[in-house]
Write an enzyme that holds these catalytic residues in place. Structure first.
Site, PDB file in Angstrom:
ATOM      1  N   HIS A 306       0.852  -1.190   0.000  1.00 39.87           N
ATOM      2  CA  HIS A 306       0.000   0.000   0.000  1.00 39.87           C
ATOM      3  C   HIS A 306       0.881   1.231   0.000  1.00 39.87           C
ATOM      4  CE1 HIS A 306      -3.094   2.892   1.250  1.00 39.87           C
ATOM      5  NE2 HIS A 306      -3.970   2.010   0.831  1.00 39.87           N
ATOM      6  N   ASP A 363      -8.059  -4.614  -0.414  1.00 37.68           N
ATOM      7  CA  ASP A 363      -8.564  -5.124  -1.683  1.00 37.68           C
ATOM      8  C   ASP A 363      -8.370  -6.625  -1.840  1.00 37.68           C
ATOM      9  OD1 ASP A 363      -9.285  -2.531  -2.824  1.00 37.68           O
ATOM     10  OD2 ASP A 363      -7.136  -2.149  -2.797  1.00 37.68           O
TER      11      ASP A 363
END
Length: 428
Positions: A306, A363
């Site tokens: 991320h 996700d």
């Protein structure tokens, strides 16, 4: 005496103010740097640039912390709801029972679309990207509610915010139904936010869809986890568009367009595509991990890493539990979940990924939940937009009415040709 940072350019020294946030984050205020020195800073992609001071969301990527208005995301996911969290984000505090009931009634009152707006869907051809439809219809709300376009009236803001949060799910469901060529289902006045969305998505004439409460709760948590995430691409877009004086409808429609990009809102689609590809090709997890580590192969491990988190994404742990609960409730073994868990275990046991701080993000499992709910892949990013709507609204409000920021206008370092003489067409 206030803390300052010292900058030396040649023989001249300059003192720059230091700003300290409530979580002891330190920033150097360079807002007057150009006036004082003639210099600007260069930070391509704004990866180390603070565009505003905000009291909405706090992230500590090194420690894996996410808080909305100071409340840990873990507490909200365990005890709160999407609508209560939306109220928290927009108005800065958890609502009382009376405030929550009032807010919920407001959303129910505004959940319908005007019939002219329903007909608007007929303009879009079959196969239209749902995000294009969502952005266009959200923007067109300005045509139907011109009385809400006074961007300096705080009372009108509350009305506009309620309409957006309520209508975005109706627009999303209608876009799906229209693309399928199905009958458009009206929202139900007795159903809660997420149950109502699933009702509009999957009900048929004379056959209402009645989802299991566990599925409704999973969707509620999924939206809650996406409700805000500090100054990401789409949120910064909403604030930038709003800084021009643009109305709330136009600003969030711009946010939808930013979210549409595959590098932002399309990550969970990429995860599902990766897992499906592994299954179809019959590749072992061990071999796939080795391919990811081979730079020449050009293969990425989607759903890991991320831009902000250098540790576990706290949302990933929460969403994994919801994925397991959903699949247990529907009593169906989804091979993608088993594959995702095996892939996660292999990566977390490998020093290659740990050294690069590549941990699962939100996700990685969200697509598994959406598949289990029956949401098609084409709608995944629309679901993201539904969840992010309260955050966009809160950020727009803060910039407009709280910090009253000026119009956003980044600088640049020009690298084109120096002065060039114009050559008449006859001499070229």
């Amino acid at each position: 005496m206030p803390e300052t940072a010292n900058l030396q350019l040649g023989e001249k020294k300059f003192d720059l103010p230091v700003v300290v946030g409530s979580e002891n984050e330190h920033a150097i205020d360079i807002s007057k740097l150009r006036d004082q020195t003639g210099y600007i800073t260069l930070d391509e992609g704004y990866g180390n640039t603070g565009s505003c001071q905000s009291s909405i969301t706090f992230i500590d990527g090194d420690r894996g912390i996410l808080r909305y208005r100071g409340v840990p995301i873990e507490d909200l996911a365990e005890q709160s709801s999407f609508i209560e969290t939306a109220h928290l984000l927009i108005w800065g505090q958890l609502p009382s029972s009376e405030q929550l009931d009032s807010f919920s009634r407001h959303l129910t009152h505004h959940q319908f679309l005007r019939e002219q707006l329903r007909q608007h869907f007929e303009v879009f051809p079959p196969g239209s990207p749902p995000m294009a439809v969502l952005s266009a219809v959200l923007n067109s709300l300005a045509c139907f509610y011109p009385e809400l376009l006074d961007t300096e009236d705080e009372e009108l803001f509350e009305e506009a915010a309620a309409r957006l949060i309520s209508k975005v799910r109706t627009i999303a469901a209608y876009s799906y139904k229209h693309d399928m060529g199905h009958y458009l289902v009206y929202p139900h006045p007795e159903k809660d936010f997420c149950e109502n969305f699933l009702h509009m998505m999957f009900s048929e004439p004379y056959r209402d869809y009645e989802p299991d409460p566990a599925l409704v709760r999973a969707l509620d948590v999924l939206l809650l986890l996406h409700a805000d995430h500090e100054q990401n691409c789409s949120t910064s877009t909403v604030r930038m568009v709003g800084s021009s004086g643009a109305n709330l409808f136009a600003s969030v429609a711009a946010g939808v367009s930013a979210l549409w990009g595959r590098l932002h809102g399309g990550a969970n689609v990429a995860v599902v595509s990766m897992l499906e590809s592994i299954l179809e090709q019959g590749i072992s997890v061990k071999d796939y991990v080795q391919q990811v580590k081979d730079k020449e192969a050009g293969i990425r491990l989607m759903g890991f890493g991320h831009r902000v988190y250098r540790n576990f994404d706290p949302r990933a742990k929460i969403i994994k539990k919801q994925a397991e609960a959903v699949l247990a409730k529907i009593q169906r073994d989804d091979p993608l979940l088993g594959l995702a868990e095996e892939l996660e275990g292999a990566a977390l046991a490998d020093d290659y990924f740990k050294e690069r701080s590549l941990y699962p993000n939100v996700d990685f499992y969200s697509g598994v939940i959406l598949r289990a709910l029956g949401i098609p892949t084409s709608m995944f990013t629309v679901m993201f937009a539904m969840g992010r709507m309260p955050g966009w609204i809160a950020q727009w409000y803060e910039d407009r009415f709280v910090t009253r920021g000026r119009i956003h206008r980044p600088r640049q370092v020009y690298t084109g040709p120096t002065e060039v003489c114009y050559v008449p067409l006859s001499h070229r």
